[in-house]
Design a protein around this motif. Sequence first.
Motif, PDB file in Angstrom:
ATOM      1  N   UNK A  42      22.264 -22.161  26.512  1.00 45.02           N
ATOM      2  CA  UNK A  42      23.109 -21.038  27.145  1.00 45.02           C
ATOM      3  C   UNK A  42      22.702 -20.803  28.452  1.00 45.02           C
ATOM      4  N   UNK A  43      21.347 -20.789  28.907  1.00 45.78           N
ATOM      5  CA  UNK A  43      21.243 -20.796  30.496  1.00 45.78           C
ATOM      6  C   UNK A  43      21.828 -22.014  30.948  1.00 45.78           C
ATOM      7  N   UNK A  44      21.563 -23.168  30.661  1.00 42.55           N
ATOM      8  CA  UNK A  44      22.204 -24.257  31.176  1.00 42.55           C
ATOM      9  C   UNK A  44      23.591 -24.150  31.396  1.00 42.55           C
ATOM     10  N   UNK A  45      24.469 -23.452  30.451  1.00 41.48           N
ATOM     11  CA  UNK A  45      25.576 -23.182  30.672  1.00 41.48           C
ATOM     12  C   UNK A  45      26.058 -22.090  31.688  1.00 41.48           C
ATOM     13  N   UNK A  46      25.229 -21.249  32.105  1.00 42.90           N
ATOM     14  CA  UNK A  46      25.239 -20.187  33.118  1.00 42.90           C
ATOM     15  C   UNK A  46      25.250 -20.988  34.208  1.00 42.90           C
ATOM     16  N   UNK A  47      24.203 -22.103  34.486  1.00 39.44           N
ATOM     17  CA  UNK A  47      23.961 -22.849  35.851  1.00 39.44           C
ATOM     18  C   UNK A  47      25.396 -23.594  36.112  1.00 39.44           C
ATOM     19  N   UNK A  48      25.967 -24.139  34.939  1.00 35.87           N
ATOM     20  CA  UNK A  48      27.264 -24.952  35.178  1.00 35.87           C
ATOM     21  C   UNK A  48      28.362 -24.040  35.554  1.00 35.87           C
ATOM     22  N   UNK A  49      28.322 -22.829  35.142  1.00 40.51           N
ATOM     23  CA  UNK A  49      29.430 -21.851  35.388  1.00 40.51           C
ATOM     24  C   UNK A  49      29.483 -21.338  36.718  1.00 40.51           C
ATOM     25  N   UNK A  50      28.083 -21.144  37.322  1.00 40.61           N
ATOM     26  CA  UNK A  50      27.944 -20.812  38.568  1.00 40.61           C
ATOM     27  C   UNK A  50      28.226 -21.867  39.545  1.00 40.61           C
ATOM     28  N   UNK A  51      27.925 -23.116  39.214  1.00 44.27           N
ATOM     29  CA  UNK A  51      28.330 -24.217  40.125  1.00 44.27           C
ATOM     30  C   UNK A  51      29.951 -24.217  40.098  1.00 44.27           C
ATOM     31  N   UNK A  52      30.388 -24.001  39.009  1.00 45.56           N
ATOM     32  CA  UNK A  52      32.151 -24.257  38.827  1.00 45.56           C
ATOM     33  C   UNK A  52      32.750 -23.094  39.689  1.00 45.56           C
ATOM     34  N   UNK A  53      32.142 -21.862  39.522  1.00 46.65           N
ATOM     35  CA  UNK A  53      32.731 -20.640  40.045  1.00 46.65           C
ATOM     36  C   UNK A  53      32.641 -20.955  41.638  1.00 46.65           C
ATOM     37  N   UNK A  54      31.676 -21.637  42.491  1.00 44.96           N
ATOM     38  CA  UNK A  54      31.513 -21.822  43.736  1.00 44.96           C
ATOM     39  C   UNK A  54      32.699 -23.016  43.961  1.00 44.96           C
ATOM     40  N   UNK A  55      32.694 -24.222  43.252  1.00 42.45           N
ATOM     41  CA  UNK A  55      33.577 -25.250  43.564  1.00 42.45           C
ATOM     42  C   UNK A  55      35.029 -24.576  43.386  1.00 42.45           C
ATOM     43  N   UNK A  56      35.236 -23.811  42.511  1.00 42.25           N
ATOM     44  CA  UNK A  56      36.679 -23.189  42.358  1.00 42.25           C
ATOM     45  C   UNK A  56      37.012 -21.969  43.311  1.00 42.25           C
ATOM     46  N   UNK A  57      36.067 -21.523  44.189  1.00 38.91           N
ATOM     47  CA  UNK A  57      36.202 -20.530  45.215  1.00 38.91           C
ATOM     48  C   UNK A  57      36.614 -19.321  44.566  1.00 38.91           C
ATOM     49  N   UNK A  58      35.809 -19.092  43.377  1.00 39.97           N
ATOM     50  CA  UNK A  58      35.832 -17.766  42.939  1.00 39.97           C
ATOM     51  C   UNK A  58      34.897 -16.805  43.652  1.00 39.97           C
ATOM     52  N   UNK A  59      35.200 -15.532  44.157  1.00 38.92           N
ATOM     53  CA  UNK A  59      34.315 -14.667  44.865  1.00 38.92           C
ATOM     54  C   UNK A  59      33.474 -13.908  44.131  1.00 38.92           C
ATOM     55  N   UNK A  60      33.836 -13.500  42.942  1.00 41.10           N
ATOM     56  CA  UNK A  60      32.741 -12.752  41.950  1.00 41.10           C
ATOM     57  C   UNK A  60      32.812 -13.084  40.707  1.00 41.10           C
ATOM     58  N   UNK A  61      31.560 -13.378  40.076  1.00 43.36           N
ATOM     59  CA  UNK A  61      31.466 -13.961  38.668  1.00 43.36           C
ATOM     60  C   UNK A  61      30.479 -12.763  37.964  1.00 43.36           C
ATOM     61  N   UNK A  62      30.768 -12.445  37.120  1.00 39.34           N
ATOM     62  CA  UNK A  62      30.142 -11.558  36.275  1.00 39.34           C
ATOM     63  C   UNK A  62      29.815 -12.166  34.964  1.00 39.34           C
ATOM     64  N   UNK A  63      28.518 -12.069  34.230  1.00 40.78           N
ATOM     65  CA  UNK A  63      28.180 -12.846  33.095  1.00 40.78           C
ATOM     66  C   UNK A  63      27.279 -11.467  32.381  1.00 40.78           C
ATOM     67  N   UNK A  64      27.834 -11.613  31.028  1.00 39.93           N
ATOM     68  CA  UNK A  64      27.182 -10.592  30.199  1.00 39.93           C
ATOM     69  C   UNK A  64      26.063 -11.083  29.422  1.00 39.93           C
ATOM     70  N   UNK A  65      24.743 -10.962  30.268  1.00 37.45           N
ATOM     71  CA  UNK A  65      23.518 -11.926  29.610  1.00 37.45           C
ATOM     72  C   UNK A  65      22.807 -11.167  28.561  1.00 37.45           C
ATOM     73  N   UNK A  66      22.759  -9.680  28.710  1.00 38.40           N
ATOM     74  CA  UNK A  66      21.888  -8.764  27.568  1.00 38.40           C
ATOM     75  C   UNK A  66      22.648  -7.418  27.389  1.00 38.40           C
ATOM     76  N   UNK A  67      23.338  -7.088  26.240  1.00 39.09           N
ATOM     77  CA  UNK A  67      23.739  -5.906  25.917  1.00 39.09           C
ATOM     78  C   UNK A  67      22.790  -4.785  25.745  1.00 39.09           C
ATOM     79  N   UNK A  68      23.031  -3.411  25.913  1.00 41.85           N
ATOM     80  CA  UNK A  68      22.067  -2.524  25.635  1.00 41.85           C
ATOM     81  C   UNK A  68      22.129  -2.669  23.935  1.00 41.85           C
TER      82      UNK A  68
END
Length: 248
Positions: A42-68
């Motif tokens: 799942x951490x590897x998928x986070x890395x892919x998502x961040x790279x993709x967000x930058x390539x797709x010119x998304x300004x904000x990316x929020x990830x739900x990594x650990x809930x209360x």
Amino acid sequence: MKHSDNGFENLTPPRHVAIIMDGNGRWAKERGLPRTLGHRQGVEAVRRAVRAAMELKITYLTIFSFSSENWKRPAEEVDDLMGLMKRFIRRDLAELHEAGVCIRIIGERQQVDSELMTLIDEAVELTRGNDKLTLVIAFNYGSRGELARAARRLAEQVAAGQIDPSEITVERMANALDTSGIPDPDLLIRTSGEMRLSNFMLWQTAYSEFVFLDCYWPDFDKAAFEGAIREFRARERRFGGLTKRSTA
């Protein structure tokens, strides 16, 4: 996948995408692997998502990594998740900073061990001035708790005579949330086929478009990201009003 082959470059990206990263455990179970390996993938998928967000010119990316609510999981799994967060910051912080990523954390500081909290604070401070992508990490986060904290902040201001109850508006409430200064998500993606918010950004997603994907989070890639954005772009967003299409 080349953008020129599919016309994706002609689509204006959503400004803010939020993701509920679901399915690590089931991904591992289907492969006969321990849940911890699912979280690592799942951490590897986070890395892919961040790279993709930058390539797709998304300004904000929020990830739900650990809930209360994740504290209810077995202690061994919680410890592993905390360790993954520490390793992610130590391994990726320099690269994220160099790429112009600004890191913000939303959620409660309680229960988080001091070593991890120090790493989080250092990451936030180091990247504060970056503006390529704002990566919002929802860590030890629950939306009901966030709303309660915001209500307490406003109640304290009223008790101190700083504001009158009549001055508590939607805008003032939004500014009291953990996400103050962050635009609401245009698009919320959840993986693994589940169709619920699970106490995530209840206030902020009032007018977000939801896209639910069947793939488990470890399998999430740029193609899945682009597919979700295509579906988002096909929607008619009315924000409670009418559009030309709906009045034609």
